[in-house]
Write an enzyme that holds these catalytic residues in place. Sequence first.
Site, PDB file in Angstrom:
ATOM      1  N   TYR A 262     -41.380  -5.277 -53.467  1.00 26.07           N
ATOM      2  CA  TYR A 262     -42.995  -5.574 -54.068  1.00 26.07           C
ATOM      3  C   TYR A 262     -42.963  -4.599 -55.530  1.00 26.07           C
ATOM      4  O   TYR A 262     -43.316  -5.254 -56.404  1.00 26.07           O
ATOM      5  CB  TYR A 262     -44.026  -5.019 -53.351  1.00 26.07           C
ATOM      6  CG  TYR A 262     -45.427  -5.252 -53.807  1.00 26.07           C
ATOM      7  CD1 TYR A 262     -45.851  -6.388 -53.829  1.00 26.07           C
ATOM      8  CD2 TYR A 262     -45.995  -3.799 -54.088  1.00 26.07           C
ATOM      9  CE1 TYR A 262     -47.519  -6.322 -54.156  1.00 26.07           C
ATOM     10  CE2 TYR A 262     -47.414  -4.057 -54.468  1.00 26.07           C
ATOM     11  CZ  TYR A 262     -48.036  -5.336 -54.554  1.00 26.07           C
ATOM     12  OH  TYR A 262     -49.233  -5.410 -55.334  1.00 26.07           O
TER      13      TYR A 262
ATOM     14  N   LYS B 290     -43.669  -5.858 -59.413  1.00 29.13           N
ATOM     15  CA  LYS B 290     -44.770  -5.608 -60.433  1.00 29.13           C
ATOM     16  C   LYS B 290     -44.293  -4.826 -61.529  1.00 29.13           C
ATOM     17  O   LYS B 290     -44.913  -5.075 -62.521  1.00 29.13           O
ATOM     18  CB  LYS B 290     -45.766  -4.855 -59.432  1.00 29.13           C
ATOM     19  CG  LYS B 290     -46.747  -5.500 -58.501  1.00 29.13           C
ATOM     20  CD  LYS B 290     -47.322  -6.637 -59.172  1.00 29.13           C
ATOM     21  CE  LYS B 290     -48.420  -7.114 -57.908  1.00 29.13           C
ATOM     22  NZ  LYS B 290     -49.137  -8.208 -58.641  1.00 29.13           N
TER      23      LYS B 290
END
Lengths: 254, 451
Positions: free
Chosen positions: A160, A164
Amino acid sequence: MRNAFGQPQTVLVLGGTSEIAHHVVLQLVRERTTTVVLAGRDKGRLEDAASELREAGATTVETITFDASDPSTAGATIDDAFHAAGGPIDLVLLAVGQLGDQDISDNDPVATIKLFDVNLTWPAAALAALRGRLISQGMGHVAVFSSVAGVRVRRANFTYGATKAGLDALAQGFGDSVRSSGIKVQIVRPGFVRTKMTQGLSEAPFTTDVDQAAETIVKGLSSSATVIWSPPVLQGVFFIMKNLPGFLWRRLPG
Amino acid sequence: MIDATEELLTGWGNTAPSLARVERPRTGSEVEEAFEDMTGPMIPRGLGRSYGDAAQCAGGTVVSNRGLWHLSPIDPETGLVTLGAGVSLEELLAVSIPAGYFVPVTPGTRQVTIGGAIGADIHGKNHHVDGSFTKHVTSMTLATPTGVVTLTQKSDPELFWATAGGMGLTGIITQATLQMIPITTSYVTVDTERFNDLDGVMNAMLSGDDDYRYSVAWVDCMTSGPKMGRGVLTRGDHAPRSALSGRSARKPLVAPSSSMLTVPFTPPSGLLNRLSITAFNEAWFRKAPQRRDGEIQSLGSFFHPLDGVSWWNRLHGHRGFLQYQFVVDDAHGEVIRQAIEVLSAASVPSFLAVLKRFGPADPGPLSFPLKGWTLALDMPIGPPQLADVLDQLDIMVAEAGGRIYLAKDSRLSPELLRAMYPDVQKLEEVRKRIDPKGVLASDLSRRLGLS
Ligand SMILES: Cc1cc2nc3c(=O)[nH]c(=O)nc-3n(C[C@H](O)[C@H](O)[C@H](O)COP(=O)(O)OP(=O)(O)OC[C@H]3O[C@@H](n4cnc5c(N)ncnc54)[C@H](O)[C@@H]3O)c2cc1C
């Protein structure tokens, strides 16, 4: 058209069921926003968000659906969104994203691909589709929802975090490239926010409620900051985190 | 071929930039050419001295009027002058003052064009006596999407007055004939009075303004308590030759020179903040005499004190600034005090505010002046409470039957525009007639939902 304070009249939310983005728009509707286009995956939840916005005073709320796990839909989604807005779009909130599950993506290439598709490839394609539209409408403002998780990637959610980090870098370069055309691009880096997406996870320090986060973001949107940290104290915290030597960083919990 | 470039434009306040194709026609027929095959949006622009987004058109075409530059001699019998819409007041005054003529109305800067002066139906310190600019325009040529018309106040009053203050939304004025006023000197005799509170200023204006052609008060909005609204009132009239002596008597008609100083770049926002503005206001108030009569000032220093420094707007930093100007009728004079109180309670820093009296309104549906009081305040963008505070003032002004000035506006809402300008439909009807396809539109008209 946006006004001298940067308050928008027409807003497009990509990731229209994102709780943070939804609360941002709820506050914008109290200012000048009257037209909202919500684009997301789940028709039912989009409609719920839409009726809440209508109740709050928005006069036109349209919903369109797309699936971010198929990045080839990005171009058509942007076309549909401008069509639904029926004119220039003052502000785009790019809030598409999933948290994923590190335990799964650790060993699962398909889940890893999917997380990158949703969090990075679809948004990248959407920015590419937005670029020409914004330049030809002569103004615009894009807020890209990144995360502090991408500032320094933690082992507990590194896939994740990496998506990002990629999105954050992309948004920064995209912003620099359209700046001289009068288009403002801001990166939003929220910390841990209590939402459905984070339900059941153990809270990090400086956790905020979604209302608080939205308020900070709305304030940031009318400022000239290139990065909006929520809460603002995280800017200092992550300056330190980023510069911690690796052996110390690895000792921090999760 | 019409000269054209892509440009990122703002108004004088440096807020909400937008990109447009800027076309610079040099003749009336080039303006007509600009309208050909145009699907819009499109809006004229002068020198960009309106503060907000009136002369901007995101993603569309902005037609600069500066190429429409011709100036015929002033008719010595009538004082009429016919000139291109792109001529600035500074350029006009440079030839008219030596010939013994002054403009009938001037704003606080000479850097405005004839097109912009009619487009905003500007007012000066003499509104209580002479009305606003367009009243002194005897005819104008207007290029619209459906053709070119020559307008007088009688030939097509609806279109003529919709154009007065119409913010460019009825077409592009290419030339106008203006009634100048005769002067014998380029000087003004000025009476100055200082007052320790707002009531003092307002009472003096109510009782004495009719004796002066020009009147303006500068009010300090950052001092609270009993000294709130203390101010300096300056009033005057064109000086006769007999009032001059020495060098000015030998050269009684000198045009003002263009500015000497330039702010070369934009310093960081926040340079002008509460502290520095309070200090400035204090120094300025103390500098004014308690009372001084019959002082001789040049036209430039009386009417255009800020023109001495060009691009002073840059001093407000990259976030820009805005001006809030509203008018209320005499029955609602207390709104002036309430507005200052609201701003001072919210700690909004503001430079000296300008207080003036207006005479009767024009018939223009979007023309700003109404008989009564007008207050104008400059303020930097930055204080987080500012947007809400001004929304609150809008409501106060609208409830009092007043309105805010679109040439200064950058943030009004569409609903309150309609409350403040109840005749706006008249403009929209005219637009349906001369612009059925809705080509003419600006960032301001789209922000305010004007159709
Ligand atoms: C320091 C300062 C002091 C000021 N003081 C005053 C004052 O005392 N009183 C006052 O009334 N105003 C005042 N103003 C405001 C100014 O007078 C108006 O905004 C004026 O319209 C500016 O003229 P411009 O040529 O710069 O026009 P712009 O700002 O470029 O345009 C203004 C409007 O006119 C329209 N327009 C321009 N050209 C044409 C054309 N050829 N045909 C049709 N429409 C056209 C535009 O579309 C726009 O809507 C002041 C401004 C400044 C910066």
